[in-house]
Design a protein around this motif. Structure first.
Motif, mmCIF file in Angstrom:
data_model
loop_
_atom_site.group_PDB
_atom_site.id
_atom_site.type_symbol
_atom_site.label_atom_id
_atom_site.label_comp_id
_atom_site.label_asym_id
_atom_site.label_seq_id
_atom_site.Cartn_x
_atom_site.Cartn_y
_atom_site.Cartn_z
ATOM 1 N N THR A 1 0.842 -1.185 0.000
ATOM 2 C CA THR A 1 0.000 0.000 0.000
ATOM 3 C C THR A 1 0.883 1.243 0.000
ATOM 4 N N GLN B 1 2.489 1.964 3.505
ATOM 5 C CA GLN B 1 2.969 0.792 4.239
ATOM 6 C C GLN B 1 4.186 1.062 5.108
ATOM 7 N N ALA C 1 2.854 2.345 8.434
ATOM 8 C CA ALA C 1 1.831 1.547 9.116
ATOM 9 C C ALA C 1 2.456 0.691 10.211
ATOM 10 N N GLY C 2 1.683 0.446 11.256
ATOM 11 C CA GLY C 2 2.156 -0.436 12.317
ATOM 12 C C GLY C 2 1.442 -0.176 13.618
ATOM 13 N N GLU C 3 1.943 -0.824 14.665
ATOM 14 C CA GLU C 3 1.416 -0.615 16.009
ATOM 15 C C GLU C 3 2.457 0.157 16.807
ATOM 16 N N SER D 1 -2.588 2.144 16.487
ATOM 17 C CA SER D 1 -2.275 1.575 15.174
ATOM 18 C C SER D 1 -2.348 2.672 14.121
ATOM 19 N N THR D 2 -1.510 2.544 13.119
ATOM 20 C CA THR D 2 -1.635 3.355 11.908
ATOM 21 C C THR D 2 -1.743 2.381 10.748
ATOM 22 N N TYR D 3 -2.686 2.659 9.836
ATOM 23 C CA TYR D 3 -2.878 1.748 8.717
ATOM 24 C C TYR D 3 -3.538 2.485 7.554
ATOM 25 N N ASN D 4 -3.409 1.880 6.391
ATOM 26 C CA ASN D 4 -3.882 2.431 5.136
ATOM 27 C C ASN D 4 -5.400 2.594 5.111
ATOM 28 N N ASN E 1 -6.166 4.095 -0.563
ATOM 29 C CA ASN E 1 -4.790 3.752 -0.921
ATOM 30 C C ASN E 1 -4.072 4.939 -1.569
ATOM 31 N N MET F 1 -4.147 7.829 5.845
ATOM 32 C CA MET F 1 -4.152 6.622 6.657
ATOM 33 C C MET F 1 -4.912 6.899 7.942
#
Length: 163
Positions: free
Chosen positions: A33, A36, A39-41, A60-63, A67, A71
């Motif tokens: 993504t 990416q 992204a993570g914890e 958490s961070t995420y997409n 896309n 995020m």
């Protein structure tokens, strides 16, 4: 004899499927993504002007589904009930939002995030591993003027780094 031939033929046909495979064609690598690398914890310490409010809150961070350069930042209702979209500069890891919906907060609030930054190898985990760091400030619409600071490090998943 006819039954043996039919059974033999059936076994040959069925066993031939064991030695064949499906070809997806083209490039079977789905890729990643756009966000990416951010992204993570994260284990984040939350504080205000009076000092530390809570240590090591898992975020958490995420997409997003778009896309693109957006995020989610999400504390999974672990403390401050923060779940909001942020706009990320994919080149330098900075991020922010202005009056973004805080969708996990049942008060129907908005949040403004400023001074957001993810620094590659910018921190150390509890066990001493070099990890990425994250920092940002947030102002929630239900408490205007109060700035909450979030500072932390990326979760490694190693047992010595867990809180």
């Amino acid at each position: 004899m006819k039954i043996i031939k039919k059974i033999s033929l059936l076994m040959v046909v069925l066993s031939s499927t064991l030695f064949t495979s499906c070809d997806e064609g083209g490039n079977p690598d789905a890729g990643g993504t756009t966000t990416q690398k951010y992204a993570g914890e994260w284990y984040i310490d939350v504080s205000d002007a009076s000092g530390l409010l809570k240590a090591h809150v898992l975020h958490s961070t995420y997409n997003t589904a778009a896309n693109d350069n957006t995020m989610w930042i999400d504390d999974k209702a672990n403390y401050y009930e923060l779940k909001s979209k942020i706009i990320t500069n994919l080149e330098n890891g900075t991020f922010s939002s202005k009056d973004a919906a805080n969708i996990i907060d049942n008060k129907g609030t908005f949040v403004t995030i400023t001074e957001g930054k993810i620094i590659h190898n910018g921190g150390k985990s509890k066990g001493g591993h070099v990890v990425d760091s994250i920092a940002f400030k947030a102002e929630f619409s239900y408490d205007p003027g109060t700035i909450i600071s979030f500072n932390g490090v990326k979760r490694t998943g190693f047992s010595e780094d867990e809180y």
